[in-house]
Write an enzyme that holds these catalytic residues in place. Structure first.
Site, PDB file in Angstrom:
ATOM      1  N   ARG A  65      93.944   3.731  91.857  1.00 31.92           N
ATOM      2  CA  ARG A  65      93.551   4.543  91.205  1.00 31.92           C
ATOM      3  C   ARG A  65      92.679   5.725  92.683  1.00 31.92           C
ATOM      4  O   ARG A  65      92.327   6.943  92.091  1.00 31.92           O
ATOM      5  CB  ARG A  65      92.323   3.504  91.194  1.00 31.92           C
ATOM      6  CG  ARG A  65      92.111   3.011  90.615  1.00 31.92           C
ATOM      7  CD  ARG A  65      92.901   2.807  88.869  1.00 31.92           C
ATOM      8  NE  ARG A  65      92.680   4.337  88.236  1.00 31.92           N
ATOM      9  CZ  ARG A  65      91.765   3.790  87.102  1.00 31.92           C
ATOM     10  NH1 ARG A  65      90.944   2.813  86.702  1.00 31.92           N
ATOM     11  NH2 ARG A  65      90.344   4.695  87.194  1.00 31.92           N
ATOM     12  N   ARG A  89      88.538  11.412 105.446  1.00 30.95           N
ATOM     13  CA  ARG A  89      87.874  12.197 104.563  1.00 30.95           C
ATOM     14  C   ARG A  89      88.057  10.957 103.768  1.00 30.95           C
ATOM     15  O   ARG A  89      87.161  10.236 103.107  1.00 30.95           O
ATOM     16  CB  ARG A  89      87.900  13.314 104.184  1.00 30.95           C
ATOM     17  CG  ARG A  89      86.866  13.375 102.942  1.00 30.95           C
ATOM     18  CD  ARG A  89      86.680  14.912 102.653  1.00 30.95           C
ATOM     19  NE  ARG A  89      85.893  15.618 102.050  1.00 30.95           N
ATOM     20  CZ  ARG A  89      85.822  16.896 101.717  1.00 30.95           C
ATOM     21  NH1 ARG A  89      86.517  17.459 101.307  1.00 30.95           N
ATOM     22  NH2 ARG A  89      85.008  17.044 100.488  1.00 30.95           N
ATOM     23  N   ARG A 142      85.320   0.475  98.632  1.00 37.05           N
ATOM     24  CA  ARG A 142      85.616  -0.143  98.485  1.00 37.05           C
ATOM     25  C   ARG A 142      85.233  -1.725  99.528  1.00 37.05           C
ATOM     26  O   ARG A 142      86.025  -2.597  99.961  1.00 37.05           O
ATOM     27  CB  ARG A 142      87.047  -0.543  98.795  1.00 37.05           C
ATOM     28  CG  ARG A 142      87.588   0.513  97.899  1.00 37.05           C
ATOM     29  CD  ARG A 142      87.814   0.083  96.286  1.00 37.05           C
ATOM     30  NE  ARG A 142      88.702   0.779  95.740  1.00 37.05           N
ATOM     31  CZ  ARG A 142      88.862   0.356  94.098  1.00 37.05           C
ATOM     32  NH1 ARG A 142      87.506  -0.339  93.222  1.00 37.05           N
ATOM     33  NH2 ARG A 142      89.005   1.378  93.041  1.00 37.05           N
TER      34      ARG A 142
HETATM   35  C1  LIG Z   1      83.065  -1.931  91.998  1.00 39.20           C
HETATM   36  C2  LIG Z   1      84.460  -0.769  91.944  1.00 39.20           C
HETATM   37  C3  LIG Z   1      84.333  -0.927  90.212  1.00 39.20           C
HETATM   38  C4  LIG Z   1      85.769  -0.191  89.575  1.00 39.20           C
HETATM   39  N1  LIG Z   1      85.778  -0.396  87.865  1.00 39.20           N
HETATM   40  C5  LIG Z   1      86.346  -0.222  87.459  1.00 39.20           C
HETATM   41  C6  LIG Z   1      86.556  -0.784  85.779  1.00 39.20           C
HETATM   42  O1  LIG Z   1      86.183  -1.554  85.656  1.00 39.20           O
HETATM   43  N2  LIG Z   1      87.701   0.018  85.418  1.00 39.20           N
HETATM   44  C7  LIG Z   1      88.398   1.210  85.567  1.00 39.20           C
HETATM   45  O2  LIG Z   1      89.562   1.649  85.067  1.00 39.20           O
HETATM   46  N3  LIG Z   1      88.263   1.442  87.388  1.00 39.20           N
HETATM   47  C8  LIG Z   1      87.528   0.974  87.759  1.00 39.20           C
HETATM   48  N4  LIG Z   1      87.235   1.533  89.317  1.00 39.20           N
HETATM   49  C9  LIG Z   1      88.041   2.463  89.699  1.00 39.20           C
HETATM   50  C10 LIG Z   1      87.208   3.415  89.717  1.00 39.20           C
HETATM   51  O3  LIG Z   1      86.074   4.041  88.622  1.00 39.20           O
HETATM   52  C11 LIG Z   1      87.968   4.737  90.597  1.00 39.20           C
HETATM   53  O4  LIG Z   1      88.518   5.560  89.572  1.00 39.20           O
HETATM   54  C12 LIG Z   1      87.650   3.967  92.091  1.00 39.20           C
HETATM   55  O5  LIG Z   1      87.237   4.110  92.557  1.00 39.20           O
HETATM   56  C13 LIG Z   1      88.930   5.795  93.026  1.00 39.20           C
HETATM   57  O6  LIG Z   1      87.991   6.726  92.838  1.00 39.20           O
HETATM   58  P1  LIG Z   1      88.050   8.341  92.716  1.00 39.20           P
HETATM   59  O7  LIG Z   1      87.816   8.688  91.312  1.00 39.20           O
HETATM   60  O8  LIG Z   1      86.059   8.475  93.147  1.00 39.20           O
HETATM   61  O9  LIG Z   1      88.474   8.248  94.080  1.00 39.20           O
HETATM   62  P2  LIG Z   1      89.816   9.740  93.908  1.00 39.20           P
HETATM   63  O10 LIG Z   1      90.730   9.293  93.281  1.00 39.20           O
HETATM   64  O11 LIG Z   1      90.748   9.207  95.655  1.00 39.20           O
HETATM   65  O12 LIG Z   1      89.329  11.046  94.363  1.00 39.20           O
HETATM   66  C14 LIG Z   1      88.400  10.911  95.180  1.00 39.20           C
HETATM   67  C15 LIG Z   1      87.662  12.354  94.616  1.00 39.20           C
HETATM   68  O13 LIG Z   1      88.528  13.064  94.683  1.00 39.20           O
HETATM   69  C16 LIG Z   1      88.194  14.018  93.429  1.00 39.20           C
HETATM   70  N5  LIG Z   1      88.365  13.893  92.172  1.00 39.20           N
HETATM   71  C17 LIG Z   1      89.878  13.311  91.991  1.00 39.20           C
HETATM   72  N6  LIG Z   1      90.367  13.272  91.061  1.00 39.20           N
HETATM   73  C18 LIG Z   1      89.823  13.829  90.344  1.00 39.20           C
HETATM   74  C19 LIG Z   1      89.755  13.998  89.169  1.00 39.20           C
HETATM   75  N7  LIG Z   1      90.857  14.382  88.036  1.00 39.20           N
HETATM   76  N8  LIG Z   1      88.622  15.289  88.616  1.00 39.20           N
HETATM   77  C20 LIG Z   1      88.088  15.890  88.800  1.00 39.20           C
HETATM   78  N9  LIG Z   1      87.521  15.204  90.635  1.00 39.20           N
HETATM   79  C21 LIG Z   1      88.409  14.478  91.015  1.00 39.20           C
HETATM   80  C22 LIG Z   1      86.419  13.773  93.264  1.00 39.20           C
HETATM   81  O14 LIG Z   1      84.989  13.812  93.555  1.00 39.20           O
HETATM   82  C23 LIG Z   1      86.714  11.919  93.769  1.00 39.20           C
HETATM   83  O15 LIG Z   1      85.235  11.593  94.115  1.00 39.20           O
HETATM   84  C24 LIG Z   1      86.314   0.388  89.704  1.00 39.20           C
HETATM   85  C25 LIG Z   1      86.328   0.825  91.247  1.00 39.20           C
HETATM   86  C26 LIG Z   1      84.870   0.424  92.316  1.00 39.20           C
HETATM   87  C27 LIG Z   1      85.077   0.584  93.925  1.00 39.20           C
END
Ligand SMILES: Cc1cc2nc3c(=O)[nH]c(=O)nc-3n(C[C@H](O)[C@H](O)[C@H](O)COP(=O)(O)OP(=O)(O)OC[C@H]3O[C@@H](n4cnc5c(N)ncnc54)[C@H](O)[C@@H]3O)c2cc1C
Length: 236
Positions: A83, A181, A190
């Site tokens: 993710r 980063r 995590r």
């Molecule tokens: C405790 C926990 C529980 C979770 N439970 C679930 C769940 O039940 N179901 C589920 O589906 N997921 C779940 N997730 C996954 C969560 O929703 C995120 O997909 C995951 O943590 C990755 O985070 P991120 O998108 O910030 O990271 P990355 O994909 O690494 O992105 C990093 C940063 O880049 C930017 N970015 C990246 N892509 C985009 C975009 N398309 N648009 C705008 N900005 C972007 C954002 O600022 C983002 O924070 C969970 C995560 C955690 C930690």
């Protein structure tokens, strides 16, 4: 035939990552081009600049570095890992190779019982009976599913078809490459840490991977790691 494992493994296989890379990228703002050695000649100033960048969330200087990890963990960990979209991944293939019978069972320290409601729950220890039940049930299920996989392969069925019976507790392996980063963002979500100003509640098994990556990264970029901790473990 089936191997049971409670730990994950993380190896730093390739890296180009140091605190100097952060300083070098940041100092172009005020000093223009400089050598990597030149930027790090005053340790106190280096520490102060990295802390300032972290505190004020000037994130881009933390991107001029690279770390590649080789990770071996259950598929359910990789589902969560993938993710994180700003990393690069290559994982072993269930289409091109026969998957090995290595499966995850929680170790004796893994808390087994969830209490409370989603978003506000905690995990507590299981009883010895619950631990025994989990180990026995998982092993039984893993043995049955791997035997089904083998039965189909033996009958000439393609690996990509037969693998459908294998569970998410199966170990997989991958290379995962990131910059500091992206790693800090990953660790903020995590890992659980009392210094975090925005707490997260990760599944323990991906946290085990995160803890090992963090220890390796801290050795490469000690000032950046210290500033991350000092500023609430929020990615800049
Ligand atoms: C405790 C926990 C529980 C979770 N439970 C679930 C769940 O039940 N179901 C589920 O589906 N997921 C779940 N997730 C996954 C969560 O929703 C995120 O997909 C995951 O943590 C990755 O985070 P991120 O998108 O910030 O990271 P990355 O994909 O690494 O992105 C990093 C940063 O880049 C930017 N970015 C990246 N892509 C985009 C975009 N398309 N648009 C705008 N900005 C972007 C954002 O600022 C983002 O924070 C969970 C995560 C955690 C930690």
């Amino acid at each position: 035939m089936v191997k049971l494992q409670s730990d994950v493994s993380v190896e730093l296989v390739k890296h180009s990552a140091s605190d100097s890379d952060v300083l070098w990228a940041a100092r172009v703002s005020t000093a223009g081009e400089q050598s990597l050695e030149e930027v790090h000649k005053d340790p106190e100033k280096s520490k102060g600049l990295i802390n300032f960048l972290m505190r004020d969330r000037h994130g881009s200087p933390f991107e001029h570095n690279s770390m590649t990890f080789f990770i071996s963990a259950p598929i359910f960990v990789f589902r969560e890992f993938h993710r994180h979209r700003v990393w690069s991944y290559n994982e072993e293939s269930g289409r091109y190779r026969e998957l090995q019978p290595v499966f995850y069972v929680p170790g004796p320290d893994r808390q087994l019982v969830q209490q409370g409601r989603p978003g506000k729950y905690e995990f507590v220890d299981g009883t010895p009976e619950q631990h025994a039940l989990v180990s026995e049930t998982m092993e039984e299920s893993y043995r049955a599913s791997y035997a089904a996989y083998q039965k189909m392969l033996d009958a000439g069925i393609a690996r990509e078809v037969a693998r459908a019976v294998l569970p998410v507790g199966l170990f997989s392996s991958m290379y995962a490459t990131c910059n500091a980063r992206a790693l800090m963002h990953f660790l903020s979500l995590r890992t659980k840490d009392e210094r975090a100003t925005v707490p997260s509640f990760p599944q323990r098994e991906i946290e085990m991977v995160g803890e090992k990556m963090e220890a390796l990264w801290a050795g490469l970029m000690p000032l950046t790691h210290a500033a991350f901790n000092a500023n609430g473990r929020v990615a800049p």
